[in-house]
Design a protein around this motif. Structure first.
Motif, mmCIF file in Angstrom:
data_model
loop_
_atom_site.group_PDB
_atom_site.id
_atom_site.type_symbol
_atom_site.label_atom_id
_atom_site.label_comp_id
_atom_site.label_asym_id
_atom_site.label_seq_id
_atom_site.Cartn_x
_atom_site.Cartn_y
_atom_site.Cartn_z
ATOM 1 N N LEU A 1 -34.760 57.140 165.388
ATOM 2 C CA LEU A 1 -35.437 57.993 164.409
ATOM 3 C C LEU A 1 -36.736 57.399 163.874
ATOM 4 C CD1 LEU A 1 -32.505 59.525 162.356
ATOM 5 C CD2 LEU A 1 -33.454 60.207 164.564
ATOM 6 N N GLY A 2 -36.964 56.107 164.088
ATOM 7 C CA GLY A 2 -38.250 55.528 163.719
ATOM 8 C C GLY A 2 -38.370 54.987 162.306
ATOM 9 N N LEU A 3 -37.264 54.902 161.556
ATOM 10 C CA LEU A 3 -37.347 54.242 160.252
ATOM 11 C C LEU A 3 -37.577 52.751 160.505
ATOM 12 C CD1 LEU A 3 -34.476 55.986 158.248
ATOM 13 C CD2 LEU A 3 -36.917 56.493 158.223
ATOM 14 N N LYS A 4 -38.028 52.059 159.467
ATOM 15 C CA LYS A 4 -38.325 50.634 159.615
ATOM 16 C C LYS A 4 -37.471 49.827 158.653
ATOM 17 C CE LYS A 4 -43.042 51.552 161.064
ATOM 18 N NZ LYS A 4 -42.700 52.867 161.481
ATOM 19 N N GLN A 5 -36.877 48.749 159.167
ATOM 20 C CA GLN A 5 -36.102 47.867 158.308
ATOM 21 C C GLN A 5 -37.081 47.026 157.501
ATOM 22 O OE1 GLN A 5 -33.061 45.757 160.407
ATOM 23 N NE2 GLN A 5 -32.287 44.753 158.577
ATOM 24 N N GLY A 6 -36.850 46.945 156.187
ATOM 25 C CA GLY A 6 -37.790 46.224 155.337
ATOM 26 C C GLY A 6 -37.099 45.410 154.270
ATOM 27 N N HIS A 7 -37.894 45.029 153.278
ATOM 28 C CA HIS A 7 -37.420 44.153 152.205
ATOM 29 C C HIS A 7 -36.161 44.700 151.540
ATOM 30 C CE1 HIS A 7 -37.268 41.554 148.737
ATOM 31 N NE2 HIS A 7 -37.220 42.626 147.978
ATOM 32 N N ARG A 8 -35.196 43.809 151.352
ATOM 33 C CA ARG A 8 -33.958 44.108 150.621
ATOM 34 C C ARG A 8 -33.638 42.870 149.805
ATOM 35 N NH1 ARG A 8 -28.409 43.030 151.498
ATOM 36 N NH2 ARG A 8 -27.034 44.618 150.627
ATOM 37 N N PRO A 9 -33.525 43.025 148.492
ATOM 38 C CA PRO A 9 -33.184 41.852 147.691
ATOM 39 C C PRO A 9 -31.775 41.358 148.014
ATOM 40 C CG PRO A 9 -33.152 43.837 146.345
ATOM 41 C CD PRO A 9 -33.657 44.232 147.698
ATOM 42 N N ASP A 10 -31.491 40.118 147.652
ATOM 43 C CA ASP A 10 -30.152 39.560 147.857
ATOM 44 C C ASP A 10 -29.214 40.216 146.851
ATOM 45 O OD1 ASP A 10 -27.838 38.170 148.242
ATOM 46 O OD2 ASP A 10 -28.693 36.201 147.805
ATOM 47 N N LEU A 11 -28.400 41.121 147.326
ATOM 48 C CA LEU A 11 -27.486 41.862 146.453
ATOM 49 C C LEU A 11 -26.079 41.271 146.458
ATOM 50 C CD1 LEU A 11 -28.674 45.436 147.452
ATOM 51 C CD2 LEU A 11 -29.315 44.123 145.421
ATOM 52 N N GLY A 12 -25.891 40.202 147.196
ATOM 53 C CA GLY A 12 -24.592 39.559 147.246
ATOM 54 C C GLY A 12 -23.643 40.155 148.277
ATOM 55 N N PHE A 13 -24.127 41.078 149.104
ATOM 56 C CA PHE A 13 -23.327 41.659 150.178
ATOM 57 C C PHE A 13 -24.262 42.057 151.308
ATOM 58 C CE2 PHE A 13 -24.201 44.992 147.105
ATOM 59 C CZ PHE A 13 -24.731 46.007 147.874
ATOM 60 N N ASP A 14 -23.709 42.197 152.507
ATOM 61 C CA ASP A 14 -24.483 42.470 153.709
ATOM 62 C C ASP A 14 -24.904 43.932 153.778
ATOM 63 O OD1 ASP A 14 -25.708 41.792 156.071
ATOM 64 O OD2 ASP A 14 -23.880 41.889 157.274
ATOM 65 N N GLY A 15 -26.124 44.160 154.239
ATOM 66 C CA GLY A 15 -26.630 45.518 154.392
ATOM 67 C C GLY A 15 -28.081 45.502 154.818
ATOM 68 N N ALA A 16 -28.719 46.658 154.756
ATOM 69 C CA ALA A 16 -30.134 46.785 155.129
ATOM 70 C C ALA A 16 -30.748 47.930 154.343
ATOM 71 C CB ALA A 16 -30.266 47.049 156.628
ATOM 72 N N TRP A 17 -32.040 47.839 154.126
ATOM 73 C CA TRP A 17 -32.799 48.935 153.537
ATOM 74 C C TRP A 17 -33.795 49.424 154.580
ATOM 75 C CZ3 TRP A 17 -34.483 47.638 147.830
ATOM 76 C CH2 TRP A 17 -33.335 47.594 147.016
ATOM 77 N N LEU A 18 -33.871 50.745 154.740
ATOM 78 C CA LEU A 18 -34.757 51.342 155.730
ATOM 79 C C LEU A 18 -35.819 52.180 155.034
ATOM 80 C CD1 LEU A 18 -32.131 52.403 158.412
ATOM 81 C CD2 LEU A 18 -33.286 50.204 158.115
ATOM 82 N N TYR A 19 -37.011 52.139 155.606
ATOM 83 C CA TYR A 19 -38.179 52.778 155.012
ATOM 84 C C TYR A 19 -38.787 53.789 155.980
ATOM 85 C CZ TYR A 19 -38.072 48.867 151.698
ATOM 86 O OH TYR A 19 -37.692 47.959 150.744
ATOM 87 N N GLY A 20 -39.380 54.836 155.414
ATOM 88 C CA GLY A 20 -40.183 55.780 156.175
ATOM 89 C C GLY A 20 -41.645 55.407 155.971
ATOM 90 N N GLU A 21 -42.460 56.377 155.617
ATOM 91 C CA GLU A 21 -43.880 56.102 155.384
ATOM 92 C C GLU A 21 -44.159 55.706 153.942
ATOM 93 O OE1 GLU A 21 -46.163 59.373 156.910
ATOM 94 O OE2 GLU A 21 -45.299 59.153 158.905
ATOM 95 N N ALA A 22 -43.233 56.013 153.028
ATOM 96 C CA ALA A 22 -43.418 55.682 151.615
ATOM 97 C C ALA A 22 -43.079 54.210 151.377
ATOM 98 C CB ALA A 22 -42.532 56.575 150.759
ATOM 99 N N PRO A 23 -43.587 53.642 150.286
ATOM 100 C CA PRO A 23 -43.305 52.226 150.011
ATOM 101 C C PRO A 23 -41.901 51.950 149.466
ATOM 102 C CG PRO A 23 -44.701 53.149 148.294
ATOM 103 C CD PRO A 23 -44.528 54.213 149.339
ATOM 104 N N GLN A 24 -41.123 52.989 149.272
ATOM 105 C CA GLN A 24 -39.771 52.825 148.724
ATOM 106 C C GLN A 24 -38.741 53.063 149.820
ATOM 107 O OE1 GLN A 24 -39.182 55.532 145.465
ATOM 108 N NE2 GLN A 24 -37.248 56.227 146.226
ATOM 109 N N ALA A 25 -37.680 52.255 149.816
ATOM 110 C CA ALA A 25 -36.602 52.424 150.796
ATOM 111 C C ALA A 25 -35.935 53.779 150.568
ATOM 112 C CB ALA A 25 -35.582 51.302 150.664
#
Length: 121
Positions: free
Chosen positions: A22-46
């Motif tokens: 789908l073309g989303l991009k994996q980006g910055h994710r703070p250390d939340l104490g559990f495993d995961g990922a944040w994905l971004y489109g064209e906006a600066p927010q996940a």
């Protein structure tokens, strides 16, 4: 809307779907104490958060029917889904003519991709 969160049964298949297909991009994710990922489109927010540390619920969709993304390049997206063997339903919305492609991610979440009416399948 701020974001959606998906519980990923298979992290790699889930990333392959949202990032590779789908073309989303994996980006910055703070250390939340559990495993995961944040994905971004064209906006600066996940826009999509993924949990990698939780069991998937028996009722996959729950009360949320689907999530929708504004998309582009319908032919290319269809080709990637076809090559990956992912089934989808493509329809053109009455009136506006928006192309709507519905499919499911590897975890069972229903995804809608909306393409401009000027694009051709």
């Amino acid at each position: 809307m701020n974001h959606f969160t998906v519980i990923a049964e298979d992290p790699q298949k889930t990333l392959d779907f949202y990032v590779g297909l789908l073309g989303l991009k994996q980006g910055h994710r703070p250390d939340l104490g559990f495993d995961g990922a944040w994905l971004y489109g064209e906006a600066p927010q996940a826009i999509l958060h993924l949990y990698f540390d939780r069991p998937t619920p028996a009722q996959r969709a729950g009360v949320i029917d689907h999530m929708a993304f504004t998309s582009k390049d319908l032919k290319s997206v269809k080709a990637r889904l076809d090559a990956s063997g992912i089934r989808y339903d493509l329809r053109q919305q009455a009136g506006a003519g928006t192309w709507q492609l519905f499919c499911h991610d590897p975890n069972g979440a229903k995804v809608e991709l909306d393409f401009p009416s000027a694009e051709t399948p």
